[in-house]
Design a protein around this motif. Structure first.
Motif, PDB file in Angstrom:
ATOM      1  N   SER A 122       0.993  -1.233  -0.074  1.00  0.00           N
ATOM      2  CA  SER A 122       0.063   0.104  -0.034  1.00  0.00           C
ATOM      3  C   SER A 122       0.816   1.280  -0.052  1.00  0.00           C
ATOM      4  O   SER A 122       0.747   2.000   1.021  1.00  0.00           O
ATOM      5  CB  SER A 122      -0.882   0.086   1.095  1.00  0.00           C
ATOM      6  N   PRO A 123       1.552   1.528  -0.985  1.00  0.00           N
ATOM      7  CA  PRO A 123       2.495   2.660  -1.330  1.00  0.00           C
ATOM      8  C   PRO A 123       1.797   3.916  -1.151  1.00  0.00           C
ATOM      9  O   PRO A 123       0.528   4.225  -1.576  1.00  0.00           O
ATOM     10  CB  PRO A 123       3.090   2.438  -2.649  1.00  0.00           C
ATOM     11  N   LEU A 124       2.546   5.061  -0.288  1.00  0.00           N
ATOM     12  CA  LEU A 124       1.904   6.109  -0.289  1.00  0.00           C
ATOM     13  C   LEU A 124       2.018   6.914  -1.594  1.00  0.00           C
ATOM     14  O   LEU A 124       3.002   6.998  -2.202  1.00  0.00           O
ATOM     15  CB  LEU A 124       2.674   7.104   0.776  1.00  0.00           C
ATOM     16  N   LEU A 125       1.067   7.691  -1.975  1.00  0.00           N
ATOM     17  CA  LEU A 125       0.855   8.454  -3.277  1.00  0.00           C
ATOM     18  C   LEU A 125       1.110   9.764  -3.238  1.00  0.00           C
ATOM     19  O   LEU A 125       1.749  10.470  -3.983  1.00  0.00           O
ATOM     20  CB  LEU A 125      -0.522   8.046  -3.983  1.00  0.00           C
ATOM     21  N   GLN A 126       0.417  10.438  -2.136  1.00  0.00           N
ATOM     22  CA  GLN A 126       0.357  11.794  -1.966  1.00  0.00           C
ATOM     23  C   GLN A 126       0.119  12.428  -0.567  1.00  0.00           C
ATOM     24  O   GLN A 126      -0.771  11.584   0.030  1.00  0.00           O
ATOM     25  CB  GLN A 126      -0.595  12.443  -2.830  1.00  0.00           C
ATOM     26  N   THR A 127       0.673  13.292  -0.319  1.00  0.00           N
ATOM     27  CA  THR A 127       0.439  14.006   1.381  1.00  0.00           C
ATOM     28  C   THR A 127      -0.079  15.366   0.924  1.00  0.00           C
ATOM     29  O   THR A 127       0.647  16.137   0.260  1.00  0.00           O
ATOM     30  CB  THR A 127       1.743  13.933   2.226  1.00  0.00           C
ATOM     31  N   LEU A 128      -1.140  15.583   1.840  1.00  0.00           N
ATOM     32  CA  LEU A 128      -1.767  17.073   1.831  1.00  0.00           C
ATOM     33  C   LEU A 128      -1.602  17.621   3.228  1.00  0.00           C
ATOM     34  O   LEU A 128      -1.972  16.510   4.185  1.00  0.00           O
ATOM     35  CB  LEU A 128      -3.186  17.006   1.264  1.00  0.00           C
ATOM     36  N   HIS A 129      -1.166  18.865   3.282  1.00  0.00           N
ATOM     37  CA  HIS A 129      -1.080  19.434   4.755  1.00  0.00           C
ATOM     38  C   HIS A 129      -2.042  20.804   4.715  1.00  0.00           C
ATOM     39  O   HIS A 129      -2.016  21.639   4.000  1.00  0.00           O
ATOM     40  CB  HIS A 129       0.195  19.745   4.983  1.00  0.00           C
ATOM     41  N   THR A 130      -3.069  20.531   5.789  1.00  0.00           N
ATOM     42  CA  THR A 130      -3.946  22.052   5.878  1.00  0.00           C
ATOM     43  C   THR A 130      -3.662  22.318   7.289  1.00  0.00           C
ATOM     44  O   THR A 130      -4.627  21.917   8.147  1.00  0.00           O
ATOM     45  CB  THR A 130      -5.195  21.306   5.583  1.00  0.00           C
ATOM     46  N   PRO A 131      -2.630  23.161   7.696  1.00  0.00           N
ATOM     47  CA  PRO A 131      -2.431  23.508   8.965  1.00  0.00           C
ATOM     48  C   PRO A 131      -3.636  24.456   9.648  1.00  0.00           C
ATOM     49  O   PRO A 131      -3.544  24.476  10.791  1.00  0.00           O
ATOM     50  CB  PRO A 131      -0.967  24.251   8.915  1.00  0.00           C
ATOM     51  N   SER A 132      -4.164  25.093   8.631  1.00  0.00           N
ATOM     52  CA  SER A 132      -5.196  25.882   9.344  1.00  0.00           C
ATOM     53  C   SER A 132      -6.650  25.229   9.167  1.00  0.00           C
ATOM     54  O   SER A 132      -7.648  25.780   9.979  1.00  0.00           O
ATOM     55  CB  SER A 132      -5.408  27.249   8.393  1.00  0.00           C
ATOM     56  N   LEU A 133      -6.539  23.908   8.996  1.00  0.00           N
ATOM     57  CA  LEU A 133      -8.000  23.270   9.092  1.00  0.00           C
ATOM     58  C   LEU A 133      -8.024  21.950   9.882  1.00  0.00           C
ATOM     59  O   LEU A 133      -7.327  20.849   9.480  1.00  0.00           O
ATOM     60  CB  LEU A 133      -8.263  22.740   7.547  1.00  0.00           C
TER      61      LEU A 133
END
Length: 440
Positions: A122-133
């Protein structure tokens, strides 16, 4: 992060085959498939093609009917084993298409990770970071029914959309209610209560798309009110509101009727959508969305003020609905018990499921409504899989050695080959339901 347009952009009807090709190409670059796996996959597909041809000659291939008592379930490697930390897993959501093997995981550290679920690494495809949410709600990360985008929301008046085909994330400061909020005025408060009651009421607590993805139901931070947002046009404007009487807040949303197979069994002959709303006071409201009219309302049996915790329903089968309470009981309704044609004021559940003893935090049906996952995050290892036709829990799972921990979220893959389980310790457990075949 990205440009901030004045108006939110409607999710595009992305070509699933293009997106699938991109995912597979990226996966093959990261982790080439060994020769033995290629041969096994070819053999499997050849067998499946043979079975399908035989089925086409007769009545066709049908979903397997599960038996009660025991379930064939196999533990696989944790989905997020390569990125795991101690941040609570608050959301797990499979992509709605059975051809796109992607699981979205939202954690308390305000990160959203997309994994290619293959049952192995199950490889990681993408990471999103929403520090304000903050991602605090089970619906903080929500796939659009078309599979083209993801809606990211939380206890803030702004939200994000992530386009899966382009890989871009857009922040929408305009808000779903047409009011612009500055970054400083919102973010400087952190998790503190808003000084402006209007702004606080307009934060996003819970979201739910109707089956076509044209309307988004949004419950705000206060009051038992759901706003209907026009998502088809791209304007992101509220086109109506459904206000439930009494106090409390919204604890659950479920769209039914319309194009779903449960419409006829509910006595609904038109193609319009209905929305079921559960309030924290354990009251259930059934709304005709087109007419903005409450067509049925009742108090969930055994419920009281503050008892309504969560609700789930099916888009297939007979229109089942389950309501979880603070006592650990799950009341189960079928379409007959709350038919829109019936004049009965107080529908009765056909059974109360009492396998858990603390507040229900998760309810999730699988794709063919033969399984219902119930869980409570207030007590360790408090999860059961319910066999829906018999309304009994499977006896062989979980066992005393099943490492569930405090279960915070659950989701089934589109064909129910996999069930993903997130917990407060940051793990995403993955199990294979063998009676549903090989995943993806």
């Amino acid at each position: 992060m990205a440009k901030r347009p004045r108006r939110p952009i409607a999710p595009r009807e992305a070509d699933e085959s293009d997106y699938e090709s991109q995912l597979r190409a990226q996966f093959e670059r990261i982790n080439p498939e060994p020769s033995w796996a290629q041969q096994a996959r070819k053999t499997y597909h050849k067998e499946q093609d043979t079975e399908t041809e035989k089925g086409d000659e007769g009545e066709g291939k049908q979903d397997k009917l599960l038996s009660s008592g025991t379930i064939a379930i196999e533990r696989l490697r944790d989905v997020n084993i390569s990125t795991q930390n101690d941040s609570s897993v608050n959301v797990v959501a499979f992509h709605p298409s059975p051809r796109v093997p992607v699981l979205c995981v939202g954690t308390a550290d305000r990160r959203i990770r997309l994994y290619n679920v293959d049952g192995h690494t199950s490889p990681l495809l993408q990471t999103l970071h929403t520090p304000s949410l903050p991602l605090t709600s089970p619906t903080s990360v929500l796939f659009h029914p078309s599979g083209s985008s993801i809606l990211l929301s939380g206890s803030r008046p702004f939200f994000f959309t992530h386009d899966l085909q382009t890989g871009t994330t857009t922040r929408h400061d305009r808000g779903l209610w047409g009011t612009t909020f500055s970054h400083s005025s919102v973010e400087s408060r952190g998790l503190k209560r808003s000084r402006d009651s209007r702004e606080d009421a307009e934060t996003i607590h819970m979201t739910s798309f109707n089956p076509t993805g044209e309307i988004l139901g949004v419950a705000g931070g206060k009051g038992a009110q759901v706003h209907l947002v026009d998502w088809k046009s791209g304007a992101g404007q509220v086109i109506g509101s459904l206000k439930c009487a009494g106090g409390g807040s919204v604890s659950g949303l479920w769209w039914f009727g319309g194009s779903s197979s449960s419409a006829q069994s509910l006595g609904e002959t038109s193609s319009r959508d209905h929305l079921a709303i559960l309030t924290s006071d354990a009251e259930v409201y059934l709304w005709d969305v087109a007419e903005r009219r409450c067509v049925k309302r009742w108090k969930d049996e055994g419920g009281y003020r503050g008892a309504g915790r969560t609700m789930a329903g099916t888009q297939s089968g007979n229109g089942y609905m389950a309501v979880g309470s603070s006592s650990g009981l799950v009341n189960f309704y079928n379409s007959t018990s709350y038919s829109l044609q019936e004049s009965t004021k107080d529908p009765k559940p056909i059974k109360s499921i009492g396998n858990l003893t603390t507040a229900i935090s998760t309810l999730k049906f699988n794709h063919d409504a033969q399984l219902l996952a119930i869980a409570s995050q207030e007590k360790k290892d408090s999860m059961r899989l319910i066999h829906v036709p018999s309304l009994t829990a499977f006896a062989n799972w979980p066992t005393q050695s099943t490492p569930l921990g405090s279960v915070s979220t659950v989701d089934f893959s589109p064909g129910s080959e996999y069930v993903a389980i997130g917990n407060k310790r940051g793990r995403v457990l993955l199990y294979h339901l063998r009676e549903y075949g090989v995943g993806f």
